[in-house]
Write an enzyme that holds these catalytic residues in place. Structure first.
Site, PDB file in Angstrom:
ATOM      1  N   CYS A 125    -136.209  12.501 -12.274  1.00 36.35           N
ATOM      2  CA  CYS A 125    -137.041  11.633 -13.103  1.00 36.35           C
ATOM      3  C   CYS A 125    -137.701  12.461 -14.206  1.00 36.35           C
ATOM      4  O   CYS A 125    -138.882  12.331 -14.479  1.00 36.35           O
ATOM      5  CB  CYS A 125    -138.071  10.876 -12.269  1.00 36.35           C
ATOM      6  SG  CYS A 125    -138.880  11.875 -11.042  1.00 36.35           S
ATOM      7  N   GLY A 126    -136.921  13.330 -14.792  1.00 36.53           N
ATOM      8  CA  GLY A 126    -137.393  14.067 -15.955  1.00 36.53           C
ATOM      9  C   GLY A 126    -138.531  15.008 -15.607  1.00 36.53           C
ATOM     10  O   GLY A 126    -138.553  15.615 -14.542  1.00 36.53           O
TER      11      GLY A 126
END
Lengths: 284, 132
Positions: A89-90
Site C-alpha cells: 500500500c505504497g
C-alpha cells in the site's frame, strides 16, 4: 534464440503481475467506498456522545473523572501506533512508522501499543517498549472488535496509571492523500461543537456513573473511528499504489514487446542473410 | 396531539428516526415513560424492552445498553445493539443463556461475574421479547 525466449517469459510474468495489481486496485477501490460509508455512518453516534460528554463536563468542571481529567505533566505515557496488517500500500506504513520513531525519540519512556501487523513487525526490532499488540484485526473489522480493543486500552490506562495515551494514525483525506495525525486519546478532550446545549439536564443514576460509562463509550467510538479512518486511508493508498504499479507494468510490457520484436526481427534478418549467402556460395 | 421525535443512533447506522406519542424506556433505575414536554434528562439504559407508542400501534425493541437524552421533545438513544422482535435469533439467545448460567456457577472473579450476569440479562430480554 535464448534471448527471445527470455524476453517472452519476462513479458508473460509482467503481464500476470499487472493482472494482479489491477485486481488489487479494484478490490481496494470497493473497500475504500465501504470504509468511507462506515465513517459517515459512525459520525452521528460520535457527535452525540461528544455533546453529552461536553454538557456534563461543563456542568461538573471541578470534580472530574479520571477518564477526562486534565493531563498532569509527570507520569507514564503510552502511544498507540496504527498501521495496516498487509503491505502493498505504497508509503502508507513507512510514513506512519517514521513518525512513530520520531515520537519515540522525543518520548523515550513512552510505552507502545501496536494496532496492525506491519507496525508490530517493524517496531519490535527497534524497541522493547511494546506492551500490547493487536494484529490481523483489519480483515474482519466490525464494531465489536474495536470495542474489545477499546475496553483493553481503558483497562490499561486505569491500571497502569498513565497520565496520557496518544494515538498515531493515518487520517483519510482523499484516495491519494493521507494525513498523519498525532492526537491525545486519553484523558478525553471533548471537541468543541457548535451546538452547545445549555440545558440543565437531570442525570440518572448520577453524574459520576454517567461520566464513567459515557467516557468508555466515547473511547469505543473514537477507536472505531480511528480504525475506520486508518483502513480507509490504507485502501486509498493501496489503490493509488496499485494503480501506478499497473501503469508501470503496462509500460514495461510495451518496452519488452518492442525489445522482443527487435530481437525477433534481428534473428529473421540474420537467418535470411545466412540463407542468401549460402545460396550465393553454391551458385559460385 | 403533539409528538416526540425519537432517534436511535448506533455506531454503524441510524435505526429508528420517527415521531411517537409516547415511549417507554428501560432505565437503570427502572422503566420510565416519556411523553411530550418531558424535562431535560440523561440516563443510562439497562437491558430491557423499548416500547414505542403511536396511535394504537406499539413497536417493541430489545435494547441492551446505551444512553438516552431527552431534550425539548427530542429523544435520542445511543446504543450499540438494538433488535426488533423479528430480528432476534432465539436459538442463539437460548444457547447464550445456558452458557451464561453455566459460567455464573463456576467463575469467581468480579468482572467475569458481572460480564456473565450481563450476558444472561441480555439473553433473557431477547427471549422474553422473541417468544411473544
Amino acid at each position: 534464440m535464448a534471448n527471445i525466449k527470455e524476453i517472452k517469459t519476462r513479458i508473460e510474468s509482467v503481464r500476470s503481475t499487472k493482472q494482479i495489481t489491477n485486481a488489487m486496485k479494484m478490490v481496494a477501490a470497493a473497500n475504500l467506498r465501504k470504509a468511507q460509508d462506515r465513517i459517515i455512518k459512525a459520525r452521528p453516534y460520535a457527535d452525540h456522545i461528544n455533546t453529552m460528554l461536553r454538557s456534563i463536563k461543563f456542568k461538573n468542571a471541578t470534580n472530574l473523572h479520571s477518564l477526562i481529567a486534565d493531563v498532569e505533566e509527570v507520569g507514564k505515557s503510552a502511544v498507540i501506533v496504527v498501521t495496516s496488517d498487509r503491505g502493498l500500500c505504497g508509503s502508507f506504513n513507512y510514513q506512519i512508522l517514521k513518525e512513530a520513531l520520531r515520537y519515540i525519540k522525543q518520548n523515550p519512556d513512552a510505552e507502545i501499543i501496536c494496532l496492525g501487523k506491519k507496525g508490530f513487525d517493524y517496531l519490535k526490532k527497534r524497541t522493547d517498549k511494546i506492551i500490547k499488540s493487536y494484529v490481523n484485526l483489519f480483515n474482519e473489522m466490525n464494531f465489536s472488535v474495536s470495542r474489545d480493543v477499546a475496553a483493553q486500552i481503558i483497562d490499561l490506562f486505569l491500571e497502569q496509571n498513565y497520565n496520557k495515551i496518544d494515538v498515531l494514525y493515518n487520517e483519510f483525506k482523499s484516495a491519494i492523500q493521507q494525513n498523519i495525525v498525532v492526537k491525545q486519546l486519553l484523558p478525553i478532550i471533548p471537541s468543541e461543537s457548535e451546538e452547545m446545549s445549555t440545558l440543565d439536564y437531570l442525570y440518572e443514576p448520577d453524574e459520576d456513573t454517567i461520566i464513567d460509562e459515557l467516557g468508555k463509550k466515547y473511547i469505543n467510538v473514537d477507536i472505531w473511528r480511528i480504525m475506520l479512518e486508518s483502513s480507509a486511508a490504507e485502501q486509498g493508498a493501496r489503490m493509488t499504489a496499485m494503480d501506478s504499479a499497473t501503469d508501470n507494468a503496462a509500460e514495461l510490457i510495451d518496452t519488452l514487446t518492442l525489445k522482443y520484436n527487435r530481437a525477433r526481427q534481428a534473428a529473421i534478418t540474420k537467418e535470411i542473410i545466412e540463407i542468401a549467402s549460402g545460396a550465393e556460395a553454391i551458385q559460385q | 396531539m403533539s409528538k416526540i421525535s425519537l432517534e436511535v443512533i448506533q455506531p454503524t447506522k441510524c435505526k429508528v428516526n420517527d415521531d411517537y406519542d409516547h415511549v417507554i424506556i428501560p432505565g437503570v433505575d427502572g422503566d420510565f415513560g416519556i411523553s411530550e414536554n418531558h424535562t431535560p434528562f440523561i440516563t443510562k439504559i439497562r437491558p430491557g424492552i423499548l416500547q414505542l407508542f403511536l396511535g394504537n400501534k406499539l413497536d417493541k425493541y430489545a435494547i441492551h445498553d446505551g444512553f438516552v437524552t431527552v431534550d425539548n421533545n427530542q429523544v435520542t438513544i445511543v446504543c450499540d445493539v438494538i433488535e426488533q422482535e423479528n430480528e432476534i435469533n432465539l436459538k442463539r439467545a437460548e444457547s447464550s443463556k445456558e452458557r451464561a448460567e453455566k459460567r455464573l456457577k463456576t467463575i469467581s472473579g468480579e468482572i467475569d461475574f458481572r460480564r456473565a450476569e450481563h450476558a444472561l440479562k441480555r439473553s433473557l430480554v431477547r427471549l422474553g421479547l422473541g417468544k411473544n
